[in-house]
Motif scaffolding. Structure first.
Motif, PDB file in Angstrom:
ATOM      1  N   GLU A 245       0.804  -1.321   0.092  1.00  0.00           N
ATOM      2  CA  GLU A 245       0.150   0.027   0.062  1.00  0.00           C
ATOM      3  C   GLU A 245       0.895   1.381  -0.109  1.00  0.00           C
ATOM      4  O   GLU A 245       0.658   2.170  -0.810  1.00  0.00           O
ATOM      5  CB  GLU A 245      -0.958   0.071   1.105  1.00  0.00           C
ATOM      6  CG  GLU A 245      -2.080   1.159   1.123  1.00  0.00           C
ATOM      7  CD  GLU A 245      -2.886   0.820   0.080  1.00  0.00           C
ATOM      8  OE1 GLU A 245      -3.449   1.984  -0.575  1.00  0.00           O
ATOM      9  OE2 GLU A 245      -3.523  -0.521  -0.252  1.00  0.00           O
ATOM     10  N   ASN A 282      -6.834   4.539  -6.722  1.00  0.00           N
ATOM     11  CA  ASN A 282      -6.233   5.440  -5.800  1.00  0.00           C
ATOM     12  C   ASN A 282      -7.185   6.611  -5.268  1.00  0.00           C
ATOM     13  O   ASN A 282      -6.763   7.187  -4.462  1.00  0.00           O
ATOM     14  CB  ASN A 282      -4.920   5.870  -6.286  1.00  0.00           C
ATOM     15  CG  ASN A 282      -3.840   6.380  -4.983  1.00  0.00           C
ATOM     16  OD1 ASN A 282      -3.788   5.406  -4.315  1.00  0.00           O
ATOM     17  ND2 ASN A 282      -3.203   7.468  -5.367  1.00  0.00           N
ATOM     18  N   SER A 284      -9.670   6.984  -3.417  1.00  0.00           N
ATOM     19  CA  SER A 284     -10.014   7.265  -1.733  1.00  0.00           C
ATOM     20  C   SER A 284      -8.806   6.779  -0.999  1.00  0.00           C
ATOM     21  O   SER A 284      -9.099   6.822   0.236  1.00  0.00           O
ATOM     22  CB  SER A 284     -11.219   5.896  -1.615  1.00  0.00           C
ATOM     23  OG  SER A 284     -10.398   4.670  -1.596  1.00  0.00           O
ATOM     24  N   ARG A 285      -7.474   6.470  -1.423  1.00  0.00           N
ATOM     25  CA  ARG A 285      -6.482   6.297  -0.851  1.00  0.00           C
ATOM     26  C   ARG A 285      -5.604   7.813  -0.766  1.00  0.00           C
ATOM     27  O   ARG A 285      -4.786   8.010   0.081  1.00  0.00           O
ATOM     28  CB  ARG A 285      -5.608   5.112  -1.269  1.00  0.00           C
ATOM     29  CG  ARG A 285      -6.244   3.850  -1.380  1.00  0.00           C
ATOM     30  CD  ARG A 285      -5.075   2.891  -2.049  1.00  0.00           C
ATOM     31  NE  ARG A 285      -5.708   1.491  -1.864  1.00  0.00           N
ATOM     32  CZ  ARG A 285      -6.484   0.962  -2.923  1.00  0.00           C
ATOM     33  NH1 ARG A 285      -6.347   1.627  -4.020  1.00  0.00           N
ATOM     34  NH2 ARG A 285      -6.681  -0.368  -2.610  1.00  0.00           N
TER      35      ARG A 285
END
Length: 447
Positions: A245, A282, A284-285
Motif C-alpha cells: 500500500e 487510488n 479513496s487512498r
C-alpha cells in the motif's frame, strides 16, 4: 474504436500481456507469473486441471526458463514431470555437485571479510569514503580486492540458486566496499530483485530509489541505455505497486515523472493498463486529492494520445467515459475490464476495488450532466440490479456527503447543483473568451 470481444474469456486471452511483460523481467520474476497462469487452469471446486495441454505448455516454459539457473533440484523435478521419469538423469546430480563446490569455494574466499563486517570494532571504523575503507581494511586486516569481488560472485550464485535472502545480504556487503561503479550498479539491481522476490517491500522501495538515481545520473549521457533501464524498472516496480500500500503514491509519482511517462508512451504503452488501474483505485487512498485529480486528467490525456498504439478494456473504459462520454460503452468495457483484471497476475486482487471505483466515476460523470436520474437508468449504467444500485447509492451519499437524495416515490436520484455566483460565471466566461481568442490568433498566424 475497436469493437469489444464477444465474451470475457475472449477478452482475457486477447489482452494477455504475459509475452510483453516477460521481455523486461528477470527470469526469476517471470516464474511467479507462470505459476499464476498454471493456477488459472485449475478448477476451484474440483481441483482438476481444465486444459492438460496448456498445463504441460506452462511446465515446459518453467523448465526452459529455469534450466539456465542453478536451481538444480527444482529443474530436475520439472524434467521428470515432462518426461514421465521417477529419477532424473545423472547430469542433474553432476550439476548440483558443481554448484555446491562453487558455493563452498566462494564461502571460503569470503569467510574472512564477512567475519570482519560482523565485528563492531571494524564497522565503527568504516566511513562513507569507500577508498579510505578499503585502505583501512587492507592495512589493518589484509583484506584484498579479490575478497570484495568474491562477495559479488557469491551473491550472484546464491541468487541463481534461488537463495534470494542470502544473495541480498552478499550484494549489500559488496556494495558497501566496492569502488567498481558498474558492479555496484549491477548489485543494486540484484538487491532490488531479491527484495521483490522475498516480498520485503520496505527494502524494495529503498532499492528502487537507488536504481532510479543510478539511471538518472550515470546514464544521463546515454539516452538509449536510459530508455532501456527505465523500461525495465517500470516493469519491475509493478510488484510493489500492487502488493504494498505504501508504494502506491511514490510509484505513481515515478510513473508520471516526465522521463518515465515518456518511456511508457515510447516503449511500453501496455503499462497504461496498470497505470490507469492504479490511478482509478487510488481515488479513496490519495492523501492529496489535487494530485489525484491531476493524475486522472493526465491518464485520460495519455489514453487518448496512445489509443492508436494500445487499447484494452481498461483503457477503452477510460476513453468511453472520460473522452466520449458514452455511458453505454463505458459499462460494456467495464464488464470486460473486470474479466481482464481477474486474469492478470498483478491486478487480480484489485478487480473488485477497480469496479467499485469505476462505478464512482460513472456516477460522478452522470450526475454532472443530470439533476434528476431514474434509479432504473442509473442501475443499468452501474451494471447493478435496482436493489443493489439503491444500496450502493445510499452508501455513496452517506460516505462522501454528496449533495443528493433519493426520491423513493418517483424512483429517482435528485442532484442538488447549487448555482455558481455571478462572479464565478464572469470568470468562467472570461476564461472561455480568452481561450477562443488564442485559437483564432493561432489560426490567423498560420494562414
Amino acid at each position: 474504436m475497436a469493437s469489444a470481444p464477444a465474451n470475457g474469456d475472449t477478452a482475457v486471452s486477447e489482452h494477455d500481456l504475459m509475452l510483453k511483460l516477460t521481455q523486461h523481467l528477470d527470469r526469476h520474476m517471470i516464474f511467479p507469473l507462470l505459476e499464476f497462469s498454471a493456477g488459472q487452469l485449475v478448477d476451484e471446486e474440483s481441483g482438476e486441471v481444465k486444459d492438460e495441454a496448456k498445463a504441460r505448455e506452462i511446465t515446459q516454459a518453467k523448465y526452459s526458463l529455469l534450466k539456465k539457473t542453478d536451481m538444480t533440484d527444482y529443474v530436475a523435478n520439472l524434467y521428470c514431470e515432462l518426461e514421465g521419469l521417477e529419477e532424473p538423469p545423472a547430469e542433474f546430480a553432476d550439476k548440483k555437485q558443481k554448484v555446491f563446490s562453487q558455493l563452498q569455494k566462494y564461502e571460503q574466499e569470503t569467510s574472512k571479510i564477512i567475519e570482519l563486517l560482523e565485528r563492531d570494532d571494524v564497522v565503527n571504523n568504516l566511513r562513507s569514503d569507500k577508498v579510505a575503507n578499503l585502505e583501512f581494511l587492507k592495512r589493518e586486516h589484509e583484506v584484498t580486492m579479490e575478497m570484495v569481488n568474491a562477495l559479488f560472485d557469491l551473491g550472484n550464485l546464491q541468487y541463481s540458486c534461488g537463495n534470494y535472502g542470502d544473495a541480498s545480504e552478499m550484494l549489500y556487503r559488496f556494495r558497501v566496499l566496492s569502488t567498481d561503479n558498474d558492479k555496484v550498479a549491477y548489485a543494486t539491481w540484484g538487491r532490488l530483485a531479491c527484495e521483490i522476490l522475498t516480498m520485503n517491500w520496505e527494502s524494495a522501495m529503498e532499492e528502487l530509489q537507488k536504481v532510479r538515481e543510478t539511471i538518472d545520473t550515470r546514464l544521463s549521457q546515454n539516452p538509449l541505455a536510459q530508455l532501456q533501464h527505465r523500461t525495465a524498472l517500470i516493469h519491475w516496480v509493478l510488484f510493489p505497486l500492487f502488493n504494498f500500500e505504501k508504494a502506491r503514491e511514490p510509484i505513481l509519482e515515478l510513473f508520471f515523472n516526465a522521463g518515465y511517462i515518456n518511456t511508457i508512451q515510447a516503449n511500453c504503452a501496455w503499462i497504461l493498463r496498470y497505470l490507469a488501474v492504479a490511478v482509478i483505485t487510488n481515488r479513496s487512498r490519495a492523501k492529496n486529492p489535487g494530485i489525484h485529480q491531476k493524475q486522472m486528467k493526465d491518464i485520460v490525456r495519455i489514453v487518448k494520445q496512445e489509443a492508436y498504439e494500445y487499447q484494452d478494456p481498461v483503457t477503452r473504459f477510460v476513453h468511453a467515459l472520460c473522452i466520449d462520454f458514452d455511458f453505454e460503452e463505458a459499462q460494456r468495457q467495464l464488464v470486460l475490464a473486470e474479466e481482464v483484471l481477474r486474469g492478470d497476475f498483478f491486478l487480480l486482487g484489485h478487480a473488485d476495488d477497480f469496479v467499485d471505483s469505476a462505478r464512482h466515476l460513472i456516477f460522478e460523470s452522470y450526475c454532472k450532466i443530470h439533476s434528476r436520474i431514474a434509479l432504473g437508468d442509473l442501475s443499468a449504467r452501474l451494471g447493478l440490479n435496482a436493489e443493489a444500485a439503491e444500496k450502493w447509492i445510499v452508501n455513496l451519499i452517506r460516505d462522501t456527503r454528496l449533495d443528493a437524495k433519493i426520491d423513493y416515490k418517483m424512483g429517482t436520484v435528485v442532484m442538488n447543483h447549487p448555482p455558481s455566483s455571478v462572479y464565478q460565471q464572469v470568470i468562467e466566461k472570461t476564461k472561455g473568451g480568452f481561450f477562443r481568442t488564442q485559437v483564432l490568433t493561432a489560426a490567423i498566424a498560420k494562414s
